[in-house]
Scaffold this motif. Structure first.
Motif, short mmCIF file in Angstrom:
data_model
loop_
_atom_site.label_atom_id
_atom_site.label_comp_id
_atom_site.label_asym_id
_atom_site.label_seq_id
_atom_site.Cartn_x
_atom_site.Cartn_y
_atom_site.Cartn_z
N UNK A 1 33.36 82.10 -35.08
CA UNK A 1 32.73 82.67 -33.89
C UNK A 1 32.03 81.60 -33.07
N UNK A 2 31.34 80.67 -33.76
CA UNK A 2 30.65 79.60 -33.04
C UNK A 2 31.63 78.76 -32.25
N UNK A 3 32.74 78.35 -32.91
CA UNK A 3 33.72 77.49 -32.24
C UNK A 3 34.39 78.23 -31.09
N UNK A 4 34.78 79.47 -31.33
CA UNK A 4 35.45 80.23 -30.29
C UNK A 4 34.56 80.50 -29.09
N UNK B 1 31.84 78.73 -28.09
CA UNK B 1 31.54 77.50 -27.34
C UNK B 1 32.74 77.04 -26.53
N UNK B 2 33.95 77.14 -27.12
CA UNK B 2 35.13 76.64 -26.42
C UNK B 2 35.54 77.55 -25.28
N UNK B 3 35.36 78.86 -25.44
CA UNK B 3 35.86 79.80 -24.45
C UNK B 3 34.78 80.24 -23.47
N UNK B 4 33.65 80.71 -23.99
CA UNK B 4 32.60 81.24 -23.11
C UNK B 4 31.91 80.13 -22.34
N UNK B 5 31.71 79.00 -23.01
CA UNK B 5 30.96 77.92 -22.38
C UNK B 5 31.86 76.76 -21.95
N UNK B 6 33.17 77.02 -21.91
CA UNK B 6 34.15 76.09 -21.32
C UNK B 6 34.10 74.70 -21.96
N UNK C 1 42.32 82.63 -32.55
CA UNK C 1 42.71 84.02 -32.30
C UNK C 1 41.50 84.89 -32.00
N UNK C 2 40.36 84.65 -32.68
CA UNK C 2 39.14 85.42 -32.42
C UNK C 2 38.66 85.19 -30.99
N UNK C 3 38.71 83.95 -30.57
CA UNK C 3 38.26 83.63 -29.22
C UNK C 3 39.12 84.35 -28.18
N UNK C 4 40.43 84.39 -28.39
CA UNK C 4 41.32 85.02 -27.41
C UNK C 4 41.09 86.53 -27.37
N UNK C 5 40.90 87.15 -28.52
CA UNK C 5 40.73 88.60 -28.55
C UNK C 5 39.34 89.01 -28.06
#
Length: 1355
Positions: A227-230, A232-237, A265-269
């Motif tokens: 969750x942390x990685x997803x 930071x990478x997706x929500x915070x670009x 996959x978690x970040x995308x969903x």
């Protein structure tokens, strides 16, 4: 207001006033435990009692930092208190961050400014995050250190650690940090993205934790990190940095692959944003394919990551698959394997729903079809691993019903073709694919070709009725390749599916045709499936099913070959496939399954277990009656080899209890005709299976002794003559108690039956020999004194056969009387007589040996009892007295061991069987003399070939018994084995030679060459038996391997495949003995084969196989030297080519290549041949592949050297040929000059004798004579050219020239004859004076001729 907190690697060294740092560091190690605990409690109290922002106070910040830094040295209770205080404060702080936005809207003047509150929240937010992450890192580092040093904690310490329960605390901390990232931080940090320092700190430590495999085993911890990685990478670009770290981790650690794919996959969903996945795919696609070749581990991890990602995000990957497809052309097979797996996941998951517009649906279908075509194409990949992976993917697609009927047969054809792949892993995958395709086939539970053809014919007629003027009915091409015309399982929609109950539809997982063919067979009525289009679709499905059935049926021959494979996986999976084929009633599967029976003798345990399990599944897992029928049919229809295998496996299953007593009872019911409809053949089969069972459990036959005698030799034996033979086998398998019981009840009757069976004529000729064989063996097995009974039997047979001679002495029959004997005798009777006598003699020999073994067993038993201290009755003496007497005899030299006496008696008894060479001969000895004389009458034997077969068989048996008889008839045996017209006789004699070689090796040793000569016999049967016999003798060390072994090597390329396979098996087993005898034999075999008139391809195949059996590097290196030295000993170009070919087939090591370069002088003279040069180039090309840089330089220099030498040799050859041609021309020119000179000399002599004629007449005569003397060569010799060149164009000169040529030709012939006569004399020398005189004469001749012509012109 506290200064801002900035994440820094070391807060102790920073003393800047504009940021929060450590000012006073407390030395925790100086505290006593009680003081430390009080210190921690004070810190915890301050954190909980004061405001949430108290942590930014300098004093409290320093104390917390000191505790966190030394966190590993704290006690569990102190750790717990500190972590709980920090975690609880941080959890309370998070809701306050959300309330800041509301506070900004309702701000009052008396409140603290909002900017200060935001700054305080931001500071506290960062500080709590920093401390909690540092706590996790410190504790994990401490745990890993303890594990690496393997420090054993005490039981009390373990209890404390357990009470601390770090795993749950760790997951709660990380989940809290993940939650902190998911709240709205825009107001806290002033923008939608937090500052990079904060995100960088969290991501850096999160990826660092990802490298800890122990942390990832905890599901809660792993989910929090994902969750942390997803987030930071997706929500915070933070995509670019995150993806770079992800790829770095994937290349380094294999255990993070699936977890990182889960994070993506978690970040995308969660955020409906596939930017991170797309970025990763783009980066992987951009990577140079050569990098994956250098980093094999990284390539494998990347491949796994792609497969995992496509499994979780199939639609997203399908839209970006174009970025990865170019890597199919890369050299890394691991990446290709991964891409194949990706395509399989996409085909099965990315196109399951077709919601949307028609255009998008069409695009998706075309994309899917392109993927399927790539998968089919990859079945021919250069890498065996990729080919295997593709077949595995197809198997997965078939299991998921993702392959349409239109594509089904194409996949089946590919799988069938891969059964012959050179790689075992590909063959294994192909076999598994066919198994799954049968299991999930959409055509029905029965795939008989006849059923499909019948059903198809019915529906074609139905289609003709619906459309009278229709086109041809073959509509297989109308089947869709895509799933648009199929249901969700990839099957064709059945028009009658709606009318069937849903439960029935769900149960038919293996059929979409709904057993249409069964309905046709049972009712012979065509079910109505609807309109014309539905009928066409059904016909297309039936055609596809028929094609699939034929495709699988055509693989049966290949499956039989795979069962003989050296790979255990091939055999095991082939058996599984054949079992599945039998289940679906594939044509030919039943017969192929029977060929697996000999595999029970395999040394591989896995193969034996596979055969045993298949046998139980196919033949035993049914009712007792069905099992009995299956076993009976096997026994009746099997050949001799299969019967031996069946006997072995039945005996093993009886001992294990898999063949139960109820199954055996059913077999007895069949044998005793208790089941209606039983035939005599079935009764025999049942008894045969019972005999097999009795091999491991003799008590099986004990309860039916009388039935065996009454039925086995009764009236049923006349209906099936082989029943009596089987009954004899059953009597031989009886236990000792059952034999005594049988003899006591009906012994005389039984032996009377056996005697009549042997001497009677009730059995057919082709069955009598087998029955008599078993009957005589039965007599020697169960009779109390078989030698007496056999002697009476022989006398009766002699009297009955030779009744005309009184049956007294066969010695009185002379060779001249044989014709009269055969006119009075039937050849059949005499053949049977010879068979009986020889078999009784052989049985007597076996009987003597069995008696010797019994005595030896008794002696060993007594010695064992004496050793144990038990009393043994030794002729009334105690063991002590017996030992004392033996000691006295030994001192006096009178001791004779029991073994010596036993050996003497045994040899004497064996000698008396035939008694060849003794003065007083017994009956069998007389028969032996008669037999020897009979077989020596070649004319008579050729007149009666059946008699020759029986006579030679009997002669060989008697030769095996007696050494003198063998020595006397050995030359006769080899004469017959070489010249007999009957291949049966030659084949039998070849087998007998093997037995003789075992029994009398010294006698057969001089005849070794003649034994090898049988390998070249014109008969396939003789050659096969010769290969078997010699293989048995050589592999069991009964015959030395000599120079004639090259004859066996030639059989490697025998026209008969069976013989070729046996020869290959022989050399394969020979290579396993000692230090591989083939290595020592190879040079000699090479020399012998080179002198044989073999085709080049045959020779190359033989030597390639033999060289392939040599595996040791030292032997290969020694062969390099041996073969190179052979170049200097031969001058034949053909042998040069063969030796160089053998060199090219060796596996060269560094030493071998250096040795080849060093021995250049031995083969430099052969490099002029092009074929030899080609072989050396092959050696160089192979050497470059494995050579190190230093050796590679030497090889390149060597290549230049041999190329230069080859060119020089070629030039020398051309020069030599030109010189030889020039010499031939000079010799021919000299011969012509000599002939011309002789002609001129004779002309001068004639001219000097002429009269005083007129000047013109004299000139004319002088001109005409030399013209006749000068010869003209057909090859435009120099003399003829001199005559032609000075000619003018007038007709008179031309006519004179023609006349002179004709005359010169006639004179040249005479000169040639003259030269031939003078060949024996000293050849004339052409001196300068003679040449000058010849030139002057020729000049005078031309001058005279020119003068005459000019005079005529003037006139």
């Amino acid at each position: 207001m506290a200064p801002p907190f900035i994440f820094s690697p070391n807060l102790e060294t920073e003393s800047e006033s504009d940021r929060l740092s450590v000012q006073t560091l407390t030395d925790i190690s100086s505290f006593r435990p009680s003081s430390l605990e009080e210190f921690v409690k004070a810190v915890s109290f301050d954190l909980s009692d004061k405001e949430l922002f108290c942590v930014e106070e300098q004093d409290l910040f320093d104390r917390v930092y000191s505790l966190v830094k030394n966190f590993s040295s704290l006690s569990p209770s102190c750790k717990f208190n500190l972590v709980e205080s920090l975690r609880s404060n941080f959890s309370v702080l998070l809701p306050n961050v959300d309330s800041l936005s509301r506070a900004s809207q309702s701000q009052h003047d008396d409140q603290i400014p909002l900017v200060d509150r935001i700054a305080s929240h931001r500071n506290a937010f960062k500080i709590y995050t920093y401390f909690l992450i540092q706590v996790v890192l410190a504790e994990e580092s401490n745990i890993s250190t303890n594990h690496s040093t393997k420090v054993a904690a005490s039981s009390r310490k373990k209890q404390l650690i357990n009470s601390w329960n770090w795993e749950s605390q760790r997951s709660r901390i990380l989940n809290l940090i993940a939650n902190s990232l998911e709240i709205n931080l825009s107001l806290l940090f002033g923008s939608s993205d937090p500052d990079e320092n904060y995100i960088s700190f969290i991501m850096k430590n999160s990826f660092f934790m990802f490298e800890n495999a122990t942390m990832l085993k905890d599901a809660d911890t792993k989910d929090a990190l994902c969750r942390i990685i997803g987030t930071c990478a997706t929500k915070y670009h933070y995509t670019a940095h995150s993806c770079a770290s992800i790829l770095h981790l994937i290349h380094r650690h294999d255990f993070v692959v699936s977890h990182l794919a889960h994070a993506v996959a978690i970040a995308e969903k969660k955020y409906a944003d596939g930017s991170m996945a797309t970025y990763l795919i783009r980066e992987i696609g951009r990577t140079n394919p050569k990098e994956y070749v250098r980093d094999a581990v990284g390539a494998e991890n990347i491949g796994r990551f792609l497969v995992e990602l496509s499994d979780r995000l199939p639609k997203l990957i399908s839209t970006n698959i174009g970025l990865l497809v170019p890597h199919f052309g890369g050299e890394s097979y691991k990446i290709r394997n991964a891409l194949v797996g990706v395509l399989g996941k996409l085909v099965s998951k990315a196109f399951s729903d077709f919601e949307g517009e028609v255009s998008s649906k069409s695009i998706r279908l075309r994309t899917k079809q392109a993927m399927l075509e790539i998968l089919l194409e990859r079945c021919r990949d250069v890498s065996a691993y990729t080919r295997s992976r593709v077949l595995q993917v197809w198997a997965e697609l078939c299991e998921e019903h993702a392959v349409s009927i239109g594509l089904w047969n194409e996949v089946a054809a590919v799988a069938a073709g891969r059964l012959e792949d050179k790689s075992a892993i590909v063959r294994k995958s192909a076999l598994n694919l066919l198994i799954i395709m049968l299991q999930h086939n959409p055509f029905g539970p029965q795939l008989r070709i006849a059923s499909f053809e019948a059903t198809l014919e019915q529906y074609r007629k139905k289609l003709k009725e619906l459309v009278p003027d229709s086109q041809p009915e073959n509509v297989l091409d109308e089947l869709p390749l895509d799933s648009d015309a199929c249901n969700g399982d990839g099957e064709v929609d059945d028009p009658r599916a709606e009318a069937r109950p849903k439960e029935q539809q769900d149960s038919l997982t293996d059929s979409c045709l709904l057993e249409v063919d069964n309905e046709i067979i049972q009712e012979n009525v065509v079910p109505d499936v609807g309109n014309m289009e539905q009928t066409r679709t059904l016909i297309a499905s039936l055609e596809a099913g028929l094609c699939f059935s034929k495709c699988v049926s055509d693989t049966m021959s290949t499956l039989v070959q795979l069962m003989a494979s050296s790979s255990a996986s091939d055999v095991e999976n082939t058996i599984l496939l054949l079992m599945r084929c039998k289940q679906f009633q594939i044509d030919g599967a039943e017969s192929c399954l029977r060929k697996m029976l000999p595999l029970v003798f395999s040394q591989e345990k896995s193969i034996y277990e596979a055969v045993e399990n298949a046998f139980i599944t196919i033949y035993l897992k049914k009712s007792p009656v069905e099992t009995a029928k299956n076993l009976m049919n096997l026994a009746i229809e099997s050949n001799i080899g299969d019967l031996a295998a069946l006997e072995f496996i039945v005996a093993a299953l009886v001992s294990k209890g898999d063949i139960t007593s109820s199954m055996l009872s059913s077999l007895w019911d069949f044998f005793c005709f208790n089941i209606s409809g039983t035939t005599a053949e079935q009764s025999r089969g049942a008894l045969f299976v019972l005999c097999m069972a009795a091999k491991s459990s003799p008590a099986v036959l004990g309860l039916h002794l009388q039935d065996i005698v009454d039925i086995g030799f009764g009236r049923w034996a006349k209906m099936d003559p082989l029943l009596a033979r089987t009954a004899c086998i059953a009597l031989q398998r009886l236990s000792g108690e059952d034999q005594k019981k049988l003899l006591s009840k009906s012994g005389s009757r039984l032996f009377g039956i056996l005697e009549s069976l042997i001497t009677g004529s009730g059995l057919p000729e082709n069955i009598w020999y087998a029955a008599a064989d078993k009957a005589i063996t039965t007599i020697y097995t169960i009779h109390p004194s078989p030698e007496t009974f056999a002697a009476d039997l022989v006398k009766k047979v002699v009297r009955s056969v030779f009744a005309f001679n009184g049956g007294d002495d066969l010695e009185t029959v002379t060779p001249n009387e044989y014709t009269d004997v055969l006119t009075k005798l039937e050849v059949t009777k005499l053949s049977r007589f010879l068979y009986i006598v020889s078999h009784i003699a052989m049985s007597q020999l076996v009987y003597i040996e069995s008696c010797v073994r019994k005595i030896q067993k008794e002696k060993a038993k007594k010695e064992r009892l004496v050793a144990e201290g038990k009393s043994v009755d030794c002729n009334g003496m105690t063991p002590h007295d017996a030992d004392k007497e033996n000691g006295i005899n030994a001192e006096l030299g009178l001791a004779c061991t029991d073994d010596t006496i036993l050996d003497t008696l045994s040899a004497s008894a064996e000698k008396e069987i035939v008694s060849a060479g003794s003065v007083e001969k017994n009956l069998i000895g007389s028969c032996g003399s008669f037999l020897s004389k009979l077989c020596r009458n070649i004319t008579l034997m050729q007149k009666y070939p059946e008699l020759q077969a029986s006579g030679m068989l009997a002669l060989c048996r008697l030769m095996i018994i007696d050494t003198d008889f063998c020595d006397a008839n050995l030359q006769l045996l080899f004469t017959v084995v070489e010249s007999a017209p009957s291949e049966t006789v030659r084949s039998n004699c070849t087998i007998a030679l093997g037995d003789l070689a075992v029994r009398f090796p010294n006698l057969l040793e001089p005849w070794t060459e003649h034994m090898y000569a049988r390998l070249s016999d014109t008969s396939v049967a003789v050659r096969k038996n010769a290969v078997l016999v010699l293989s048995h003798l050589i592999l069991n060390d009964m015959m030395k391997v000599k120079g004639h072994i090259y004859e066996m090597a030639i059989r490697l390329e025998d026209e008969d495949e069976r013989i070729s396979s046996l020869a290959k098996l022989f050399f394969h087993e020979l290579s396993k003995k000692g230090s591989n005898p083939i290595y020592n034999l190879l040079p000699d075999i090479l020399g012998k084969l080179s002198n044989k008139n073999l085709e080049r391809e045959t020779f190359c195949n033989i030597m390639q196989f033999l060289i392939g059996s040599i595996k040791k590097d030292k032997q290969m290196e020694a062969l390099v030297e041996k073969l190179c030295n052979r170049f200097s000993g031969v001058t034949d170009t053909k042998q040069w080519e063969y030796i160089s070919y053998c060199l090219s087939q060796l596996s060269f090591t560094d030493k071998g290549m250096k040795k080849l370069i060093e021995l250049f002088k031995t083969y430099e003279h052969v490099l002029c041949e092009d074929l030899v040069m080609d072989h050396f180039k092959n050696i160089i090309n192979k050497g470059k592949k494995f050579a190190k840089p230093e050796l590679k330089t030497c090889i390149e220099e060597f290549e230049e050297k041999i190329n230069k030498f080859h060119i020089e040799k070629k030039e020398q050859e051309v020069t030599a040929r030109n010189a030889e041609a020039h010499q031939q021309k000079l010799r021919s020119l000299e011969n012509i000059k000599v002939a011309v000179e002789d002609g001129l000399e004779s002309t001068e002599s004639k001219t000097s004798k002429a009269g005083t004629d007129s000047e013109v007449t004299d000139e004319v005569s002088t001109a005409s004579v030399p013209t006749e003397r000068i010869p003209e060569s057909e090859d435009n010799s120099p003399a003829s050219s001199e005559l032609i060149e000075p000619e003018s164009s007038d007709s008179e000169v031309q006519s004179a020239q023609v006349i002179s040529k004709e005359v010169m030709k006639s004179r040249a012939k005479k000169a040639t004859v003259k030269d031939e006569k003078c060949d024996s004399e000293v050849p004339p020398r052409i001196t300068r004076s003679r040449r000058r005189r010849w030139t002057n004469n020729m000049g005078n001749f031309f001058l005279t001729k020119w003068t005459i012509n000019m005079g005529r012109r003037e006139e």
